[in-house]
Design a protein around this motif. Structure first.
Motif, PDB file in Angstrom:
ATOM      1  N   PHE B 159     -23.782   8.748  -9.894  1.00 37.85           N
ATOM      2  CA  PHE B 159     -23.158   7.643  -9.157  1.00 37.85           C
ATOM      3  C   PHE B 159     -22.336   6.755 -10.077  1.00 37.85           C
ATOM      4  O   PHE B 159     -21.211   6.411  -9.775  1.00 37.85           O
ATOM      5  N   PHE B 160     -22.922   6.397 -11.216  1.00 37.91           N
ATOM      6  CA  PHE B 160     -22.201   5.528 -12.152  1.00 37.91           C
ATOM      7  C   PHE B 160     -20.936   6.211 -12.668  1.00 37.91           C
ATOM      8  O   PHE B 160     -19.911   5.578 -12.857  1.00 37.91           O
ATOM      9  N   MET B 161     -21.032   7.533 -12.896  1.00 42.11           N
ATOM     10  CA  MET B 161     -19.871   8.259 -13.415  1.00 42.11           C
ATOM     11  C   MET B 161     -18.708   8.192 -12.436  1.00 42.11           C
ATOM     12  O   MET B 161     -17.548   8.239 -12.849  1.00 42.11           O
ATOM     13  N   SER B 162     -19.033   8.129 -11.139  1.00 46.85           N
ATOM     14  CA  SER B 162     -17.950   8.133 -10.157  1.00 46.85           C
ATOM     15  C   SER B 162     -17.254   6.777 -10.051  1.00 46.85           C
ATOM     16  O   SER B 162     -16.226   6.653  -9.399  1.00 46.85           O
ATOM     17  N   LEU B 163     -17.799   5.753 -10.701  1.00 48.35           N
ATOM     18  CA  LEU B 163     -17.155   4.434 -10.655  1.00 48.35           C
ATOM     19  C   LEU B 163     -16.125   4.341 -11.781  1.00 48.35           C
ATOM     20  O   LEU B 163     -16.410   4.709 -12.918  1.00 48.35           O
ATOM     21  N   PRO B 164     -14.905   3.839 -11.467  1.00 50.68           N
ATOM     22  CA  PRO B 164     -13.871   3.767 -12.500  1.00 50.68           C
ATOM     23  C   PRO B 164     -14.211   2.753 -13.599  1.00 50.68           C
ATOM     24  O   PRO B 164     -14.744   1.672 -13.317  1.00 50.68           O
ATOM     25  N   ASN B 165     -13.888   3.103 -14.838  1.00 52.33           N
ATOM     26  CA  ASN B 165     -14.180   2.223 -15.972  1.00 52.33           C
ATOM     27  C   ASN B 165     -13.394   0.913 -15.918  1.00 52.33           C
ATOM     28  O   ASN B 165     -13.817  -0.094 -16.465  1.00 52.33           O
ATOM     29  N   GLU B 166     -12.245   0.967 -15.219  1.00 47.99           N
ATOM     30  CA  GLU B 166     -11.382  -0.221 -15.165  1.00 47.99           C
ATOM     31  C   GLU B 166     -12.129  -1.424 -14.585  1.00 47.99           C
ATOM     32  O   GLU B 166     -11.807  -2.570 -14.889  1.00 47.99           O
ATOM     33  N   LEU B 167     -13.118  -1.113 -13.723  1.00 45.22           N
ATOM     34  CA  LEU B 167     -13.883  -2.201 -13.109  1.00 45.22           C
ATOM     35  C   LEU B 167     -14.452  -3.146 -14.151  1.00 45.22           C
ATOM     36  O   LEU B 167     -14.586  -4.341 -13.939  1.00 45.22           O
ATOM     37  N   ALA B 168     -14.825  -2.554 -15.298  1.00 39.46           N
ATOM     38  CA  ALA B 168     -15.520  -3.352 -16.306  1.00 39.46           C
ATOM     39  C   ALA B 168     -14.578  -4.009 -17.307  1.00 39.46           C
ATOM     40  O   ALA B 168     -14.980  -4.931 -18.006  1.00 39.46           O
ATOM     41  N   LYS B 180     -24.719  -7.294 -18.591  1.00 39.02           N
ATOM     42  CA  LYS B 180     -24.107  -8.104 -17.526  1.00 39.02           C
ATOM     43  C   LYS B 180     -23.164  -7.265 -16.672  1.00 39.02           C
ATOM     44  O   LYS B 180     -23.113  -7.431 -15.450  1.00 39.02           O
ATOM     45  N   ILE B 181     -22.428  -6.358 -17.329  1.00 36.33           N
ATOM     46  CA  ILE B 181     -21.515  -5.490 -16.569  1.00 36.33           C
ATOM     47  C   ILE B 181     -22.331  -4.604 -15.623  1.00 36.33           C
ATOM     48  O   ILE B 181     -21.997  -4.432 -14.451  1.00 36.33           O
ATOM     49  N   TYR B 182     -23.425  -4.075 -16.168  1.00 31.77           N
ATOM     50  CA  TYR B 182     -24.316  -3.240 -15.350  1.00 31.77           C
ATOM     51  C   TYR B 182     -24.856  -4.033 -14.169  1.00 31.77           C
ATOM     52  O   TYR B 182     -24.785  -3.611 -13.017  1.00 31.77           O
ATOM     53  N   TRP B 183     -25.350  -5.222 -14.470  1.00 31.65           N
ATOM     54  CA  TRP B 183     -26.082  -5.985 -13.471  1.00 31.65           C
ATOM     55  C   TRP B 183     -25.161  -6.593 -12.421  1.00 31.65           C
ATOM     56  O   TRP B 183     -25.440  -6.542 -11.226  1.00 31.65           O
ATOM     57  N   ARG B 184     -24.035  -7.159 -12.873  1.00 33.72           N
ATOM     58  CA  ARG B 184     -23.172  -7.907 -11.951  1.00 33.72           C
ATOM     59  C   ARG B 184     -22.122  -7.046 -11.278  1.00 33.72           C
ATOM     60  O   ARG B 184     -21.754  -7.292 -10.153  1.00 33.72           O
ATOM     61  N   LEU B 187     -24.010  -2.183 -10.775  1.00 38.15           N
ATOM     62  CA  LEU B 187     -25.190  -1.927  -9.957  1.00 38.15           C
ATOM     63  C   LEU B 187     -24.945  -2.164  -8.457  1.00 38.15           C
ATOM     64  O   LEU B 187     -25.338  -1.333  -7.634  1.00 38.15           O
ATOM     65  N   PRO B 188     -24.281  -3.286  -8.092  1.00 39.92           N
ATOM     66  CA  PRO B 188     -24.059  -3.510  -6.655  1.00 39.92           C
ATOM     67  C   PRO B 188     -23.253  -2.398  -6.000  1.00 39.92           C
ATOM     68  O   PRO B 188     -23.346  -2.194  -4.788  1.00 39.92           O
ATOM     69  N   LEU B 189     -22.473  -1.667  -6.813  1.00 40.85           N
ATOM     70  CA  LEU B 189     -21.653  -0.595  -6.231  1.00 40.85           C
ATOM     71  C   LEU B 189     -22.416   0.714  -6.077  1.00 40.85           C
ATOM     72  O   LEU B 189     -21.916   1.667  -5.515  1.00 40.85           O
ATOM     73  N   THR B 190     -23.635   0.775  -6.620  1.00 39.93           N
ATOM     74  CA  THR B 190     -24.390   2.026  -6.519  1.00 39.93           C
ATOM     75  C   THR B 190     -25.506   1.935  -5.497  1.00 39.93           C
ATOM     76  O   THR B 190     -26.420   2.757  -5.504  1.00 39.93           O
ATOM     77  N   VAL B 191     -25.422   0.967  -4.611  1.00 37.24           N
ATOM     78  CA  VAL B 191     -26.504   0.790  -3.635  1.00 37.24           C
ATOM     79  C   VAL B 191     -26.842   2.074  -2.857  1.00 37.24           C
ATOM     80  O   VAL B 191     -28.024   2.398  -2.719  1.00 37.24           O
ATOM     81  N   PRO B 192     -25.841   2.855  -2.408  1.00 39.48           N
ATOM     82  CA  PRO B 192     -26.220   4.091  -1.716  1.00 39.48           C
ATOM     83  C   PRO B 192     -27.051   5.013  -2.604  1.00 39.48           C
ATOM     84  O   PRO B 192     -28.017   5.636  -2.141  1.00 39.48           O
TER      85      PRO B 192
END
Lengths: 299, 274
Positions: B159-168, B180-184, B187-192
């Motif tokens: 799941f984390f791999m599918s999120l773009p790095n640009e977000l961080a 903080k990047i993980y938590w804020r 993580l909220p984007l991996t709820v499914p």
């Protein structure tokens, strides 16, 4: 050049990474990885009273080779696996294919077929034991209405393995069906449209389009199913149990392992049985991986 | 053409209905039997419906075994494992997916190796650890090894791999640390994904029989699955009571399944397609 010189790491990032992986990794090491090594070691030991053990070389493996019980459990496990898995896979491909058509109530069907997967195996075993009851069970009562004398489903050693397989298939169809549905939904409609133009029927389309494209999924699902089937325990423990005369033809490797390790306190021998199971699973996985090139088509 | 298609649809429905009946009937029979008297359950020829629902079978189970305690234990164990795995697995999964650190590949492969090993291979030493810690016959023995998981970590990493790095990136420029990047942000984007892991962990914990059987033999620390086997040992032939116990042990999970079905299906499809 050494790896730690070859790359620039951000120091704070590295620190955080180790902090973040530490809990899970240490837990896995302490409760899973180290115990695997221990079991391997235990398989070369013999256990006495009060949990004392001493080195015994290959004697557990030698005993295993000459132990008819091990051969029976091996035969039972292989029979269970190689009968229940193909049947379950075939049936769930059929169900998934039908559910993938443009029909109504797909959601309802999917829910119903999936129910056995989420049901506690202990409870599943109890219900089936009741259905299989040779005097009052529903199956034999229905057979009686058709003037057939139903078998002693669970207490006839020749029938019991197949009764267990039936329940195994029943409880695994839903899981495989969901895997296949996901696979089917990934198949592009254009293949079918082209086939329609050629006038291909439903069955022909299934064999020439669906199955080849689905083959990676079939490969994955059968591997998972085989590994699960090799570890069958709950059904046999609850439906057969150690007072049943069918135990000899039904008990699985894991059942045998459980008895040796936790009832008879032959820990060393049990460890060797666990290693045998491990080896079997590795062998099947490797064979599957090799065969994969022969029948799995990747797009 | 259309009448041919309609005929095909009817055939499909007939096949699916026959299958569905085979899938559901054992549950129906379980409920029906649980409401019969012993005499009704064993009458020849068979009776399908009880003349009067016998609820006493259910209170019978409650009287004979501390079923409510089993239930509480099962819920406690499952919840603790869910919380532990969500925390530990998602932390590790994030680090493996998004941070560069030395030894990453080796450590990841090492944890994946756990996935290939059948449970029986580590079960005996795990039991000895529990014994040496004096944790046998406590809920700790049921919970603690299950707080860690290679499977959950692997799934969440996907799941984390599918999120773009640009977000961080923006957060990084602002001086946020990885936690903080993980938590804020991540993580909220991996709820499914978290839901899928939670559901799988819950289900496996709820239904597990072998491990609780091995480590807990005292009735007040038992789970429902072991409780059922105990019930079977005591009332081998009292089918209505056995079925009442089975209904009580399975209903909670069935309800959870009906509400969270989406996540079951997504989780399984995800493991299947990658």
């Amino acid at each position: 050049m050494k790896w730690w010189l070859g790359r620039k790491y951000n120091k704070t990032d590295v620190m955080w990474a180790f902090v973040m992986i530490a809990p899970n990794l240490l837990g896995l090491m302490f409760f899973y990885m180290w115990p695997v090594i221990q079991t391997f070691y235990f398989s070369f030991t013999e256990w006495g009273d009060f949990g004392k053990y001493h080195w015994a070389g290959l004697s557990n493996y030698e005993t295993m080779l000459h132990d008819p019980d091990v051969w029976h459990t091996l035969r039972n496990t292989l029979l269970y696996t190689f009968l229940s898995v193909p049947i379950s896979i075939a049936l769930s491909i059929v169900v998934a294919t039908l559910l993938n058509q443009k029909i109504k109530f797909v959601y309802v069907y999917r829910t119903l077929y999936f129910l056995p997967v989420v049901t506690m195996p202990a409870a599943v075993a109890m219900v089936w034991k009741w259905l299989f009851n040779s005097d009052y069970g529903l199956l034999n009562q229905l057979l009686h209405k058709l003037s057939i004398d139903g078998p002693m489903w669970l207490t006839d050693p020749m029938v019991a393995p197949f009764a267990v397989i039936l329940v195994g298939v029943w409880s695994s169809i839903g899981y495989n069906m969901v895997i296949f549905l996901a696979g089917l939904q990934g198949i592009s409609k254009s293949y079918y449209e082209a086939a329609d133009l050629d006038g291909a029927g439903f069955i022909r389309k299934f064999w020439t389009i669906t199955l080849p494209i689905l083959s990676p999924t079939v490969f994955f699902a059968s591997l998972i199913s085989i590994i699960n089937a090799f570890q069958v325990f709950d059904l046999i423990w609850m439906m057969i149990g150690d007072k049943n005369i069918s135990l000899d033809t039904t008990q699985s490797l894991v059942y045998f392992f459980y008895e040796q390790a936790f009832v008879l306190n032959n820990e060393g021998y049990a460890a060797a049985v666990a290693m045998l199971l491990f080896a079997l699973i590795m062998i099947v996985t490797i064979i599957q991986m090799k065969l994969q090139n022969k029948w799995v088509h990747y797009e | 053409m259309t009448s041919k298609m309609n005929a095909a649809r009817i055939v499909i429905h007939v096949i699916l209905i026959i299958g569905a009946v085979a899938m559901v009937f054992p549950f129906l029979w379980m409920v029906l039997t649980s409401l019969k008297t012993m005499e009704e359950a064993t009458r020849v020829p068979i009776v399908f419906f009880p003349a009067q629902p016998v609820w006493a079978n259910y209170s019978g189970v409650l009287q004979l075994l501390p079923f409510f305690e089993f239930f509480v234990n099962t819920v406690l164990v499952a919840s603790a494992k869910v919380i532990g795995q969500l925390a530990f697995c998602s932390l590790a999964a994030y680090a493996f997916a998004k941070i560069d650190f030395p030894g990453k590949h080796l450590l990841f492969v090492l944890s994946l190796a756990v996935l290939m090993v059948p449970g029986q291979v580590y079960m005996l030493p795990q039991f000895l650890i529990m014994r040496d810690l004096h944790w046998l016959n406590t809920l700790k023995a049921l919970i603690v090894p299950g707080l860690f998981s290679a499977f959950g970590m692997f799934m969440l990493r996907q799941f984390f791999m599918s999120l773009p790095n640009e977000l961080a990136e923006a957060a990084k420029i602002d001086g946020c640390n990885q936690f903080k990047i993980y938590w804020r942000i991540m993580l909220p984007l991996t709820v499914p994904g978290l839901m899928a892991v939670a559901i799988f962990t819950m289900l496996a914990s709820w239904n597990d029989l072998m491990w609780p059987l091995i480590v807990n033999s005292s009735p007040d620390k038992m789970t429902l699955a072991v409780g059922l086997s105990l019930l079977q040992g005591q009332f081998t032939t009292n089918f209505p009571v056995l079925m009442a116990g089975s209904v009580m042990a399975t209903i909670p999970m069935l309800i959870i399944f009906i509400f969270f079905q989406r996540y079951f299906v997504e989780g399984i499809s995800m493991t299947g397609s990658k």
